[in-house]
Design a protein around this motif. Structure first.
Motif, short mmCIF file in Angstrom:
data_model
loop_
_atom_site.label_atom_id
_atom_site.label_comp_id
_atom_site.label_asym_id
_atom_site.label_seq_id
_atom_site.Cartn_x
_atom_site.Cartn_y
_atom_site.Cartn_z
N LEU A 190 0.84 -1.20 0.00
CA LEU A 190 0.00 0.00 0.00
C LEU A 190 0.87 1.25 0.00
CD1 LEU A 190 -2.81 -0.91 2.57
CD2 LEU A 190 -3.02 -0.73 0.07
N TRP A 191 1.92 1.23 0.80
CA TRP A 191 2.84 2.36 0.87
C TRP A 191 3.44 2.62 -0.52
CZ3 TRP A 191 4.37 5.49 5.00
CH2 TRP A 191 5.47 6.31 4.76
N GLY A 192 3.87 1.55 -1.17
CA GLY A 192 4.48 1.69 -2.49
C GLY A 192 3.51 2.24 -3.53
N LEU A 229 -1.60 6.64 5.49
CA LEU A 229 -2.13 6.47 6.85
C LEU A 229 -2.68 5.06 7.06
CD1 LEU A 229 -3.87 9.92 7.37
CD2 LEU A 229 -1.82 9.07 8.54
N VAL A 230 -3.40 4.55 6.08
CA VAL A 230 -3.93 3.18 6.18
C VAL A 230 -2.78 2.18 6.28
CG1 VAL A 230 -5.19 1.37 4.93
CG2 VAL A 230 -6.14 3.68 5.09
N SER A 231 -1.76 2.39 5.48
CA SER A 231 -0.59 1.50 5.50
C SER A 231 0.02 1.46 6.90
CB SER A 231 0.44 1.98 4.48
OG SER A 231 1.64 1.26 4.61
N ASN A 232 0.24 2.61 7.49
CA ASN A 232 0.83 2.67 8.82
C ASN A 232 -0.13 2.13 9.89
OD1 ASN A 232 3.59 4.22 8.94
ND2 ASN A 232 2.39 5.08 7.28
N GLY A 233 -1.40 2.49 9.77
CA GLY A 233 -2.39 2.01 10.72
C GLY A 233 -2.53 0.50 10.72
N LEU A 234 -2.42 -0.10 9.54
CA LEU A 234 -2.49 -1.55 9.41
C LEU A 234 -1.37 -2.22 10.20
CD1 LEU A 234 -3.63 -4.12 8.11
CD2 LEU A 234 -2.20 -3.62 6.11
N VAL A 235 -0.17 -1.72 10.06
CA VAL A 235 0.96 -2.29 10.80
C VAL A 235 0.78 -2.12 12.30
CG1 VAL A 235 3.44 -2.12 11.22
CG2 VAL A 235 2.57 -2.07 8.88
N LEU A 236 0.38 -0.93 12.72
CA LEU A 236 0.18 -0.69 14.16
C LEU A 236 -0.90 -1.60 14.73
CD1 LEU A 236 0.52 3.19 14.25
CD2 LEU A 236 2.18 1.49 15.06
N LEU A 269 -8.86 -9.02 6.19
CA LEU A 269 -10.10 -8.63 5.51
C LEU A 269 -10.17 -7.12 5.30
CD1 LEU A 269 -12.69 -10.95 7.27
CD2 LEU A 269 -12.00 -11.02 4.86
N ALA A 270 -9.77 -6.35 6.30
CA ALA A 270 -9.80 -4.89 6.18
C ALA A 270 -8.86 -4.40 5.09
CB ALA A 270 -9.43 -4.25 7.52
N THR A 271 -7.72 -5.05 4.96
CA THR A 271 -6.78 -4.67 3.90
C THR A 271 -7.40 -4.89 2.53
OG1 THR A 271 -4.93 -5.30 5.33
CG2 THR A 271 -4.45 -5.05 2.98
N LEU A 272 -8.02 -6.05 2.36
CA LEU A 272 -8.69 -6.33 1.08
C LEU A 272 -9.82 -5.34 0.84
CD1 LEU A 272 -9.09 -8.17 -1.39
CD2 LEU A 272 -10.67 -9.51 0.04
N TRP A 273 -10.62 -5.06 1.87
CA TRP A 273 -11.73 -4.11 1.74
C TRP A 273 -11.20 -2.74 1.30
CZ3 TRP A 273 -12.70 0.25 4.85
CH2 TRP A 273 -13.94 0.86 4.62
N TYR A 274 -10.13 -2.29 1.94
CA TYR A 274 -9.58 -0.99 1.57
C TYR A 274 -9.06 -1.01 0.13
CZ TYR A 274 -6.70 3.09 1.13
OH TYR A 274 -6.17 4.26 0.66
N GLU A 275 -8.31 -2.05 -0.23
CA GLU A 275 -7.77 -2.13 -1.59
C GLU A 275 -8.90 -2.10 -2.63
OE1 GLU A 275 -5.49 -5.71 -1.83
OE2 GLU A 275 -3.67 -4.75 -1.11
N ARG A 276 -9.93 -2.87 -2.40
CA ARG A 276 -11.02 -2.93 -3.37
C ARG A 276 -11.79 -1.62 -3.43
NH1 ARG A 276 -12.11 -7.43 -5.84
NH2 ARG A 276 -14.34 -7.14 -6.01
#
Length: 144
Positions: A53-55, A70-77, A100-107
């Motif tokens: 996501l960062w890339g 922000l999502v990228s960093n929040g996901l790791v935290l 699941l949240a990562t997939l939801w955000y990506e889509r």
């Protein structure tokens, strides 16, 4: 390149499957290693996805770029905090939700519905199913 990415993506399921099976089939130290290995590997994959996501944020502009960072960093935290609960059952459930949240955000943030998007859905659903198998093993085998 499509074949390589697909092969690597599905090969990445192997450590999940082996660790989840270890919860069901092993005893003592090997079982404890499977339990910890599953959680650490799930954390590693989430960090990898956050890095992706960062890339991709670098090609975005304005608020879309900032949100993706922000999502990228929040996901790791979130993933690290899940592991820091030191409760395998809780960590497994929270990590499954993070996948699941990562997939939801990506889509939600992409209009691409090509082969990569389809592969991501398949991989995420399999990863979540393996998390459920892991959690069920913890409950049934008494490690929860």
């Amino acid at each position: 390149m499509t074949r390589l990415v697909t092969a690597l993506g599905f090969a990445g399921l192997i450590p999940f499957a082996v660790s989840a099976a270890g919860i069901w089939l092993l005893q003592d130290y090997p079982r404890a290693l499977s339990q910890q290995g599953f959680i650490v590997y799930s954390l590693a994959i989430l960090c990898f996805m956050a890095g992706s996501l960062w890339g991709t944020a670098q090609r975005r502009v304005g608020g879309d770029k900032a949100l993706r960072l922000l999502v990228s960093n929040g996901l790791v935290l979130f993933a690290v905090c899940s592991v820091l609960t030191a409760q395998a059952l809780i960590a497994g459930g929270l990590l499954a939700l993070a996948h699941l949240a990562t997939l939801w955000y990506e889509r939600g943030s992409s209009t691409d519905r090509g082969w990569y998007s389809r592969m991501r859905v398949q991989l995420t659903l399999l990863v979540v199913a393996l998390h459920i198998a892991y959690i069920a093993g913890l409950i049934v085998r008494g490690s929860a």
